[in-house]
Design a protein around this motif. Structure first.
Motif, PDB file in Angstrom:
ATOM      1  N   LYS A  22       0.720  -1.308   0.104  1.00 28.79           N
ATOM      2  CA  LYS A  22       0.008  -0.158   0.005  1.00 28.79           C
ATOM      3  C   LYS A  22       0.831   1.345   0.049  1.00 28.79           C
ATOM      4  N   ARG A  23       2.084   1.243   0.482  1.00 31.76           N
ATOM      5  CA  ARG A  23       2.854   2.285   0.650  1.00 31.76           C
ATOM      6  C   ARG A  23       3.746   2.530  -0.699  1.00 31.76           C
ATOM      7  N   LEU A  24       3.911   1.498  -1.575  1.00 30.28           N
ATOM      8  CA  LEU A  24       4.535   1.634  -2.767  1.00 30.28           C
ATOM      9  C   LEU A  24       4.155   2.904  -3.700  1.00 30.28           C
ATOM     10  N   PRO A  25       2.775   3.212  -4.034  1.00 29.17           N
ATOM     11  CA  PRO A  25       2.604   4.324  -4.710  1.00 29.17           C
ATOM     12  C   PRO A  25       2.771   5.718  -4.154  1.00 29.17           C
ATOM     13  N   LEU A  26       3.000   5.766  -3.000  1.00 25.91           N
ATOM     14  CA  LEU A  26       3.565   7.058  -2.020  1.00 25.91           C
ATOM     15  C   LEU A  26       4.771   7.129  -2.301  1.00 25.91           C
ATOM     16  N   TYR A  27       5.651   6.133  -2.145  1.00 23.39           N
ATOM     17  CA  TYR A  27       6.943   6.048  -2.610  1.00 23.39           C
ATOM     18  C   TYR A  27       7.338   6.902  -3.867  1.00 23.39           C
ATOM     19  N   TYR A  28       6.660   6.263  -4.880  1.00 26.63           N
ATOM     20  CA  TYR A  28       6.672   6.653  -6.128  1.00 26.63           C
ATOM     21  C   TYR A  28       6.466   8.187  -6.184  1.00 26.63           C
ATOM     22  N   ARG A  29       5.260   8.513  -5.711  1.00 22.57           N
ATOM     23  CA  ARG A  29       4.791  10.080  -5.796  1.00 22.57           C
ATOM     24  C   ARG A  29       5.821  10.867  -5.150  1.00 22.57           C
ATOM     25  N   PHE A  30       6.647  10.396  -4.082  1.00 28.23           N
ATOM     26  CA  PHE A  30       7.611  11.423  -3.412  1.00 28.23           C
ATOM     27  C   PHE A  30       9.035  11.272  -4.076  1.00 28.23           C
ATOM     28  N   ILE A  31       9.240  10.161  -4.623  1.00 21.91           N
ATOM     29  CA  ILE A  31      10.479  10.046  -5.537  1.00 21.91           C
ATOM     30  C   ILE A  31      10.324  10.899  -6.586  1.00 21.91           C
ATOM     31  N   GLN A  32       9.042  11.137  -7.068  1.00 25.99           N
ATOM     32  CA  GLN A  32       9.135  11.889  -8.486  1.00 25.99           C
ATOM     33  C   GLN A  32       9.059  13.382  -7.871  1.00 25.99           C
ATOM     34  N   ASN A  33       8.764  13.728  -6.822  1.00 28.04           N
ATOM     35  CA  ASN A  33       8.546  15.091  -6.119  1.00 28.04           C
ATOM     36  C   ASN A  33      10.205  15.278  -5.996  1.00 28.04           C
ATOM     37  N   PHE A  34      11.124  14.387  -5.533  1.00 31.99           N
ATOM     38  CA  PHE A  34      12.511  14.676  -5.280  1.00 31.99           C
ATOM     39  C   PHE A  34      13.317  15.078  -6.915  1.00 31.99           C
ATOM     40  N   ALA A  35      12.718  14.126  -7.692  1.00 31.90           N
ATOM     41  CA  ALA A  35      13.243  14.204  -9.194  1.00 31.90           C
ATOM     42  C   ALA A  35      12.980  15.595  -9.795  1.00 31.90           C
ATOM     43  N   LYS A  36      11.533  16.055  -9.783  1.00 30.37           N
ATOM     44  CA  LYS A  36      11.331  17.371 -10.068  1.00 30.37           C
ATOM     45  C   LYS A  36      12.014  18.619  -9.538  1.00 30.37           C
ATOM     46  N   ALA A  37      12.483  18.366  -8.367  1.00 31.67           N
ATOM     47  CA  ALA A  37      13.120  19.386  -7.759  1.00 31.67           C
ATOM     48  C   ALA A  37      14.837  19.316  -8.079  1.00 31.67           C
ATOM     49  N   GLY A  38      14.861  18.418  -8.893  1.00 26.15           N
ATOM     50  CA  GLY A  38      16.462  18.181  -9.485  1.00 26.15           C
ATOM     51  C   GLY A  38      17.214  17.563  -8.506  1.00 26.15           C
ATOM     52  N   GLN A  39      16.941  16.886  -7.785  1.00 32.43           N
ATOM     53  CA  GLN A  39      17.784  16.083  -6.730  1.00 32.43           C
ATOM     54  C   GLN A  39      18.190  14.478  -7.315  1.00 32.43           C
ATOM     55  N   GLU A  40      19.572  14.505  -7.264  1.00 35.12           N
ATOM     56  CA  GLU A  40      19.926  13.088  -7.856  1.00 35.12           C
ATOM     57  C   GLU A  40      20.030  12.006  -6.885  1.00 35.12           C
ATOM     58  N   ARG A  41      19.948  12.134  -5.573  1.00 34.71           N
ATOM     59  CA  ARG A  41      20.121  11.038  -4.561  1.00 34.71           C
ATOM     60  C   ARG A  41      19.222  11.405  -3.694  1.00 34.71           C
ATOM     61  N   VAL A  42      18.826  10.233  -2.688  1.00 40.98           N
ATOM     62  CA  VAL A  42      17.811  10.739  -1.488  1.00 40.98           C
ATOM     63  C   VAL A  42      18.015   9.833  -0.670  1.00 40.98           C
ATOM     64  N   SER A  43      17.986  10.101   0.607  1.00 41.00           N
ATOM     65  CA  SER A  43      18.586   9.017   1.788  1.00 41.00           C
ATOM     66  C   SER A  43      17.054   8.953   2.452  1.00 41.00           C
ATOM     67  N   SER A  44      17.039   7.649   3.208  1.00 40.03           N
ATOM     68  CA  SER A  44      15.903   6.959   3.770  1.00 40.03           C
ATOM     69  C   SER A  44      15.598   8.065   4.948  1.00 40.03           C
TER      70      SER A  44
END
Length: 212
Positions: free
Chosen positions: A14-36
Motif C-alpha cells: 500500500k505504501r509503494l504508490p506513495l514512495y513513487y509519488r515522493f520520489i517523483q517530487n525529489f526528481a522534479k526538484a532536481g535532486q539526484e539522490r535521496v536518503s531514507s
C-alpha cells in the motif's frame, strides 16, 4: 523483473504508490539522490520502515550514498506498471462519481476513466466531463467496448451487491468499492473497500484520544 506481490506484506504494498509519488517530487526538484532520512521527513514515515519496505526488493540503495532518484523512479514505474495504463469504468455518477469524472486520473496516474454508468443516463449515452455515460442496462456491452478493466463502484447501497453480481459474471479481476456495503465476491476477485464514514470516525477517535 516483477516481484511476486504475494510475498510482500500488504502494508508495504500500500505504501509503494506513495514512495513513487515522493520520489517523483525529489526528481522534479532536481535532486539526484535521496536518503531514507530525507524520505522519512518528507513522507512522515520512520526511516526504519522505509528501509524494511525496500529490503523486500533487494539492494535499492547504497550505505552512505542513499538512493539514486532516477533509478528509483524507473524501479517504481516498472513495479507499479506506470507505463501500462489501466482503463477504469465508473459505476454510479452521484456526487462522488461526478468528482471522480472531473478529476479523472490520467494526469498523475496510470489509470483513466474511459466510461461511466448511471441510472439517469440514457441508453444511448451522454457526455459528462468528457466521459461517455450510459445507462446500466448497457454495462456488459460498453464495459467491453471501451476496454475497461477496473470498475469503481459508487452506487447507492441498495444497488451495490446487484451491480457486483453483474461484474462477477463479466469476470472482472478487481473492484474498488466506495459503498458502505461489504460486497460478496468469489475468492478470485480482489475487492478494496473505501468507506469514507468509517475513515472519518476512525480519525475522530484518534483525535479525541490524542487529546487525553
Amino acid at each position: 523483473m516483477k516481484h511476486e506481490t504475494t510475498k510482500i506484506p500488504q502494508a508495504t504494498t500500500k505504501r509503494l504508490p506513495l514512495y513513487y509519488r515522493f520520489i517523483q517530487n525529489f526528481a522534479k526538484a532536481g535532486q539526484e539522490r535521496v536518503s531514507s532520512k530525507e524520505l522519512s521527513e518528507a513522507m512522515k514515515i520512520d526511516s526504519a520502515t522505509i528501509r524494511r519496505d525496500f529490503s523486500h526488493f533487494g539492494a535499492l540503495g547504497k550505505k552512505g550514498y542513499g538512493y539514486d532518484v532516477q533509478k528509483m523512479l524507473a524501479f517504481f514505474r516498472n513495479i507499479l506498471d506506470q507505463d501500462e495504463r489501466m482503463n477504469v469504468a465508473l459505476i454510479g455518477v452521484g456526487n462522488l462519481g461526478n468528482a471522480f469524472l472531473k478529476y479523472n486520473f490520467q494526469k498523475n496516474h496510470n489509470t483513466k476513466i474511459v466510461v461511466a454508468f448511471d441510472t439517469k443516463a440514457p441508453l444511448e449515452g451522454k457526455m459528462i466531463s468528457g466521459i461517455p455515460v450510459y445507462h446500466p442496462d448497457a454495462l456488459e456491452d460498453k464495459f467491453v467496448e471501451y476496454g475497461a478493466e477496473l470498475p469503481i463502484l459508487t452506487v447507492p447501497s441498495r444497488s451495490a451487491q446487484m451491480m457486483t453480481d453483474r461484474l462477477v459474471k463479466m469476470n472482472v479481476r478487481g473492484i474498488l468499492n466506495f459503498t458502505p456495503i461489504r460486497i460478496s465476491v468469489p475468492d478470485s476477485i480482489r475487492v478494496h473497500t473505501i468507506d469514507l464514514s468509517i475513515e472519518l470516525q476512525t480519525l475522530i477517535y484518534f483525535m479525541r484520544n490524542d487529546e487525553e
